[in-house]
Design an enzyme around this catalytic site. Structure first.
Site, PDB file in Angstrom:
ATOM      1  N   GLU A 123       0.811  -1.226   0.000  1.00  0.00           N
ATOM      2  CA  GLU A 123       0.000   0.000   0.000  1.00  0.00           C
ATOM      3  C   GLU A 123       0.848   1.282   0.000  1.00  0.00           C
ATOM      4  O   GLU A 123       0.384   2.334   0.458  1.00  0.00           O
ATOM      5  CB  GLU A 123      -0.943  -0.012   1.195  1.00  0.00           C
ATOM      6  CG  GLU A 123      -2.041  -1.065   1.064  1.00  0.00           C
ATOM      7  CD  GLU A 123      -3.150  -0.854   2.066  1.00  0.00           C
ATOM      8  OE1 GLU A 123      -4.278  -0.565   1.635  1.00  0.00           O
ATOM      9  OE2 GLU A 123      -2.885  -0.960   3.282  1.00  0.00           O
ATOM     10  N   HIS A 142      -0.476   5.729   7.750  1.00  0.00           N
ATOM     11  CA  HIS A 142      -1.647   4.888   7.490  1.00  0.00           C
ATOM     12  C   HIS A 142      -1.787   3.885   8.622  1.00  0.00           C
ATOM     13  O   HIS A 142      -0.834   3.176   8.958  1.00  0.00           O
ATOM     14  CB  HIS A 142      -1.503   4.143   6.168  1.00  0.00           C
ATOM     15  CG  HIS A 142      -2.521   3.051   5.969  1.00  0.00           C
ATOM     16  ND1 HIS A 142      -3.873   3.264   6.146  1.00  0.00           N
ATOM     17  CD2 HIS A 142      -2.381   1.737   5.642  1.00  0.00           C
ATOM     18  CE1 HIS A 142      -4.524   2.129   5.922  1.00  0.00           C
ATOM     19  NE2 HIS A 142      -3.649   1.188   5.627  1.00  0.00           N
TER      20      HIS A 142
END
Length: 284
Positions: A123, A142
């Protein structure tokens, strides 16, 4: 023994004693934090990058893991100070294990500049596309924050409960991957998905990801970590307040803006405390 022999030996003992004293003083200074050993040596793998920035990424990763905001997943990054179209992030590794040596450089397409066989986060496109869309973002985090996820799947908006998460008073958008990409594995695994997420974030400091977690951005790694942590704290407190019944008395946007100015002013106080807690683990 001759007189000259005794004099020579006496001088050697005196010199060795002085060296021992100097060594002891340096050791005490290092322990007291008066000499920052990491700051004396530039990064060999990332030329031109201040080792203090690499330390911030490692410390932020470990702090958030220690608080339970991150577990074996999630990541902290910084925009490269030598190239604004690059960013710095650890190789694929549990946040609690990240060190400065694990940090790599990526371009805004998510390509590692010098992989050397190291695995990278799937990601990384979250970070790449947010840095592309937000020139003001210097740090991105994140998380799969347990406190936040209920707000990502309900119709209750996340609101600012108190002064530390005052940055939430500007509003917290929720991004739904299914809206643009149908049924997926819920991961931001390419640039197109990352771009969609960045568009929903817009100019806000935090965006929730339906059934996934959240992303916090800031003008520094320290502030992005601060926001990631207090977003989780705020979500837990809001859930408690809602359970009491009635409508909580949230911060207004005006109160949020004023309180956030104070957060910036006192950032180093909380960061130095967090750093002190996790810095000994970096030496292991």
């Amino acid at each position: 023994m001759t007189r000259k022999f005794v004099e020579r030996r006496t001088k050697r003992w005196a010199a060795s004693g002085r060296l021992a004293c100097i060594g002891a003083l340096v050791g005490v200074a290092l322990l007291a934090g008066r000499i920052d050993a990491s700051a004396q040596t530039p990064s060999a793998s990332l030329p031109g990058v201040d080792p203090a920035l690499l330390e911030d990424i490692a410390v932020g990763s470990r702090v958030l893991a220690d608080f339970g905001v991150l577990d074996g997943f999630g990541h902290v990054s910084a925009r490269s100070p030598t190239n604004p179209n690059h960013f710095l992030m650890s190789r694929s590794l549990a946040p609690a294990l990240v060190t400065a040596d694990d940090i790599m450089e990526f371009d805004l397409d998510g390509n590692p500049m010098d992989a050397r066989g190291r695995k990278v986060f799937l990601e990384r496109f979250i970070h790449a596309e947010i840095y592309r869309a937000r020139p003001d973002a210097m740090g991105v985090v994140h998380t799969h924050s347990p406190g936040v996820i209920p707000f990502s799947v309900s119709k209750v908006p996340l609101r600012a409960m108190f002064h530390n998460p005052s940055f939430l008073a500007v509003g917290v958008p929720v991004w739904d991957i299914r809206k643009d990409f149908g049924e997926t594995n819920m991961l931001v695994s390419n640039s197109a998905i990352g771009k969609s997420l960045a568009a929903t974030l817009g100019d806000k400091p935090v965006v929730l990801m339906r059934g996934h977690g959240d992303v916090a951005v800031g003008p520094s790694v320290k502030m992005a970590v601060f926001r990631a942590y207090y977003t989780d704290v705020d979500a837990k407190l809001q859930a408690q307040a809602l359970a009491l019944g009635g409508e909580p008395n949230y911060l207004t946007p005006g109160e949020g803006a004023k309180a956030d100015e104070t957060n910036f002013a006192v950032m180093d106080r909380i960061w130095n405390l967090w750093r002190m807690k996790v810095l000994p683990t970096l030496a292991k």
